[in-house]
Design a protein around this motif. Structure first.
Motif, mmCIF file in Angstrom:
data_model
loop_
_atom_site.group_PDB
_atom_site.id
_atom_site.type_symbol
_atom_site.label_atom_id
_atom_site.label_comp_id
_atom_site.label_asym_id
_atom_site.label_seq_id
_atom_site.Cartn_x
_atom_site.Cartn_y
_atom_site.Cartn_z
ATOM 1 N N ASP A 179 0.837 -1.204 0.000
ATOM 2 C CA ASP A 179 0.000 0.000 0.000
ATOM 3 C C ASP A 179 0.871 1.253 0.000
ATOM 4 N N ARG A 180 1.979 1.185 0.746
ATOM 5 C CA ARG A 180 2.850 2.360 0.836
ATOM 6 C C ARG A 180 3.518 2.669 -0.503
ATOM 7 N N VAL A 181 4.014 1.654 -1.212
ATOM 8 C CA VAL A 181 4.699 1.958 -2.476
ATOM 9 C C VAL A 181 3.719 2.459 -3.526
ATOM 10 N N LEU A 182 2.468 2.033 -3.442
ATOM 11 C CA LEU A 182 1.467 2.578 -4.354
ATOM 12 C C LEU A 182 1.184 4.039 -4.030
ATOM 13 N N GLN A 183 1.196 4.398 -2.731
ATOM 14 C CA GLN A 183 1.071 5.810 -2.350
ATOM 15 C C GLN A 183 2.249 6.620 -2.881
ATOM 16 N N ILE A 184 3.438 6.061 -2.732
ATOM 17 C CA ILE A 184 4.646 6.747 -3.197
ATOM 18 C C ILE A 184 4.594 6.958 -4.706
ATOM 19 N N LYS A 185 4.120 5.953 -5.407
ATOM 20 C CA LYS A 185 4.016 6.069 -6.868
ATOM 21 C C LYS A 185 3.083 7.215 -7.248
ATOM 22 N N GLU A 186 1.964 7.321 -6.555
ATOM 23 C CA GLU A 186 1.005 8.381 -6.860
ATOM 24 C C GLU A 186 1.586 9.763 -6.601
ATOM 25 N N ALA A 187 2.504 9.842 -5.624
ATOM 26 C CA ALA A 187 3.084 11.137 -5.255
ATOM 27 C C ALA A 187 4.454 11.367 -5.894
ATOM 28 N N ALA A 188 4.813 10.568 -6.882
ATOM 29 C CA ALA A 188 6.146 10.653 -7.484
ATOM 30 C C ALA A 188 6.423 12.032 -8.078
ATOM 31 N N LYS A 189 7.681 12.429 -7.978
ATOM 32 C CA LYS A 189 8.096 13.749 -8.442
ATOM 33 C C LYS A 189 8.500 13.712 -9.916
ATOM 34 N N GLN A 190 8.263 14.810 -10.586
ATOM 35 C CA GLN A 190 8.862 15.020 -11.905
ATOM 36 C C GLN A 190 10.286 15.539 -11.668
ATOM 37 N N LEU A 191 11.253 14.973 -12.349
ATOM 38 C CA LEU A 191 12.661 15.322 -12.126
ATOM 39 C C LEU A 191 13.260 15.860 -13.419
ATOM 40 N N PRO A 192 13.260 17.188 -13.577
ATOM 41 C CA PRO A 192 13.719 17.785 -14.841
ATOM 42 C C PRO A 192 15.156 17.418 -15.207
ATOM 43 N N ILE A 193 16.047 17.309 -14.231
ATOM 44 C CA ILE A 193 17.440 16.966 -14.535
ATOM 45 C C ILE A 193 17.524 15.565 -15.131
ATOM 46 N N VAL A 194 16.821 14.632 -14.524
ATOM 47 C CA VAL A 194 16.823 13.258 -15.045
ATOM 48 C C VAL A 194 16.208 13.232 -16.434
ATOM 49 N N GLU A 195 15.122 13.965 -16.629
ATOM 50 C CA GLU A 195 14.472 13.977 -17.930
ATOM 51 C C GLU A 195 15.355 14.622 -18.994
ATOM 52 N N ALA A 196 16.117 15.635 -18.596
ATOM 53 C CA ALA A 196 17.059 16.242 -19.549
ATOM 54 C C ALA A 196 18.158 15.248 -19.917
ATOM 55 N N GLN B 172 35.450 3.930 -15.871
ATOM 56 C CA GLN B 172 36.507 4.079 -16.871
ATOM 57 C C GLN B 172 36.356 5.398 -17.636
ATOM 58 N N ASP B 173 36.229 5.314 -18.944
ATOM 59 C CA ASP B 173 36.223 6.538 -19.746
ATOM 60 C C ASP B 173 34.821 7.023 -20.088
ATOM 61 N N ARG B 174 33.816 6.539 -19.382
ATOM 62 C CA ARG B 174 32.453 6.965 -19.674
ATOM 63 C C ARG B 174 32.216 8.377 -19.136
ATOM 64 N N LYS B 175 31.390 9.143 -19.833
ATOM 65 C CA LYS B 175 31.081 10.512 -19.421
ATOM 66 C C LYS B 175 30.036 10.467 -18.311
ATOM 67 N N VAL B 176 30.444 10.950 -17.118
ATOM 68 C CA VAL B 176 29.617 10.842 -15.913
ATOM 69 C C VAL B 176 29.242 12.233 -15.421
ATOM 70 N N ALA B 177 27.999 12.368 -14.934
ATOM 71 C CA ALA B 177 27.562 13.603 -14.274
ATOM 72 C C ALA B 177 26.966 13.245 -12.916
ATOM 73 N N ARG B 178 27.200 14.107 -11.941
ATOM 74 C CA ARG B 178 26.557 13.950 -10.638
ATOM 75 C C ARG B 178 25.323 14.850 -10.576
ATOM 76 N N TYR B 179 24.295 14.343 -9.980
ATOM 77 C CA TYR B 179 23.015 15.063 -9.945
ATOM 78 C C TYR B 179 23.160 16.441 -9.316
ATOM 79 N N THR B 180 23.820 16.529 -8.166
ATOM 80 C CA THR B 180 23.906 17.816 -7.467
ATOM 81 C C THR B 180 24.754 18.834 -8.211
ATOM 82 N N GLN B 181 25.664 18.377 -9.050
ATOM 83 C CA GLN B 181 26.499 19.301 -9.808
ATOM 84 C C GLN B 181 25.725 19.963 -10.939
#
Length: 410
Positions: free
Chosen positions: A203-220, A275-284
């Motif tokens: 029941d709790r994870v279904l509540q969490i799903k309903e209240a999920a945030k839109q995350l512009p950084i992740v979507e970008a 290794q040589d993969r291009k990495v970004a940190r969310y807070t940066q």
């Protein structure tokens, strides 16, 4: 014997508090709990007491507290924690009227605590069996319920040497257990006031799903050209060594990693593995709505986003299965996502169920992960079937919260 062990433990905690900040926080919180109750209890109110050891148990109890408050506003709610990792995170939770630590289970502490609060009923979440508190509650004819509990044959209650401690189970008015095996085990001790209702976490994870945030950084990050996304949540180094190795060799998917431990040394360790993969940190990336086009991996170096991030995955991985035990599989499965996890999962009913229905995939080493991941990558129909199985499993197991409260308030 139990009383001796408790006082030895109490002495050990007092000593450890001199050297360990987390233990010191717990020790001070427990010592202040009675004072806090006396200062905040409304003597004219009717209290229902919920006890959760830590944050995970709190999440199981949360749907109960919130539905109780909606349907029975005549009650106030007391919420107690044992662990600082629960109390410090949720001490400002608005769904309870009083939140405090639970003093250690000595007879004196239990009497003082219950004299201060005088609960009209109590709910202990999952594995909480406090011998002295429970015996005093029973003596005072206070109804006590065990919620989302699960029992296994190797637990002390069902061993020849655990019969004395096992008497604590007979202090409960009723058990609301997760599975039939638990009901049968309790029946061997002559305990039959048991309902198999499942786990309130669904029941709790279904509540969490309903209240999920839109995350512009992740979507970008995901707007850049790539067809699929793999999300690894609550990962530890043994997990990361497996899936990072795979995605270093198979770079046609984007990778999002939300590690369990966020610290500079761990973040650098992951970046070195990549290794040589291009990495970004969310807070940066701050509040940016653009991410460099060649970014291949996004590391989530902040808390509170993981349950929303799983929505972006085609395949997910939940860590802990090569060490402490798997973390929350349901947060990923609720989004109709196939979920990988490691072999240390025997204590988790949802792991067995997800494996059985096809929504969960257990791995034991890198070769195992590579084989199963390749199957999912190359077979869209298989991936869709696994995803639907995971989501359907969560939906089908919801409703435990209402079953519990309907029985309690008959």
């Amino acid at each position: 014997m139990y009383q001796v062990v408790i006082y030895l433990y109490l002495f050990g905690v007092a000593i450890a508090s001199l050297f360990n900040k987390k233990v010191r926080t717990m020790w001070r919180g427990e010592r202040n709990a009675i004072r806090q109750l006396k200062a905040n209890v409304d003597p004219n109110a009717h209290y229902v007491w919920f006890h959760a050891a830590s944050l995970g148990e709190f999440e199981q109890g949360r749907p109960l507290m919130e539905q109780l408050r909606r349907e029975h506003p005549e009650y106030k709610i007391l919420l107690t924690f044992f662990s600082p990792s629960g109390y410090e995170v949720r001490k400002n939770y608005q769904g309870a009227d009083i939140i405090t630590y639970l003093p250690l289970d000595t007879i004196r502490n239990a009497r003082r605590f219950l004299r201060a609060i005088k609960p009209e009923m109590a709910f202990f979440i999952k594995y909480e069996f406090w011998y002295n508190y429970l015996h005093i509650l029973k003596h005072r004819n206070v109804p006590v319920y065990s919620v989302s509990s699960i029992f296994r044959p190797d637990q002390v209650f069902f061993r020849w040497y655990g019969s004395q401690y096992g008497r604590v189970l007979k202090c409960f008015t009723r058990f609301f257990v997760q599975n039939e095996e638990s009901r049968q085990l309790l029946s061997t001790l002559g305990i039959n006031d048991v309902d198999v209702v499942g786990d309130t976490r669904f029941d709790r994870v279904l509540q969490i799903k309903e209240a999920a945030k839109q995350l512009p950084i992740v979507e970008a990050f995901l707007q850049q050209p790539t067809p699929k996304v793999f999300v690894a949540g609550s990962s530890w180094p043994p997990d990361e060594e497996i899936f990072i190795r795979y995605f270093n060799n198979h770079r046609d998917w984007k990778l999002i990693i939300a590690p369990h431990v966020i610290g500079e040394s761990h973040l650098r360790q992951m970046e070195n593995l990549l290794q040589d993969r291009k990495v970004a940190r969310y807070t940066q990336l701050a509040d940016s709505t653009t991410v460099a086009e060649d970014t291949e991996v996004l590391i989530i170096d902040t808390f509170g986003l993981l349950s929303s991030i799983y929505r972006y995955a085609q395949v997910a991985y939940v860590g802990g299965g090569f060490g402490v035990g798997i973390h929350n599989l349901l947060e990923a499965a609720v989004w109709n996502v196939p979920v990988f996890f490691g072999p240390n999962n025997q204590r988790f009913q949802e792991a067995a169920d997800l494996k059985s229905c096809g929504g969960g995939l257990e791995i034991r080493d890198y070769d195992d992960f590579e084989r199963q991941m390749q199957q999912l990558k190359n077979d869209q129909q298989l991936r869709t079937q696994c995803a639907q199985a995971a989501g359907n499993y969560v939906e089908s197991r919801s409703g435990a919260t209402s079953k519990v409260l309907q029985t309690v308030f008959l």
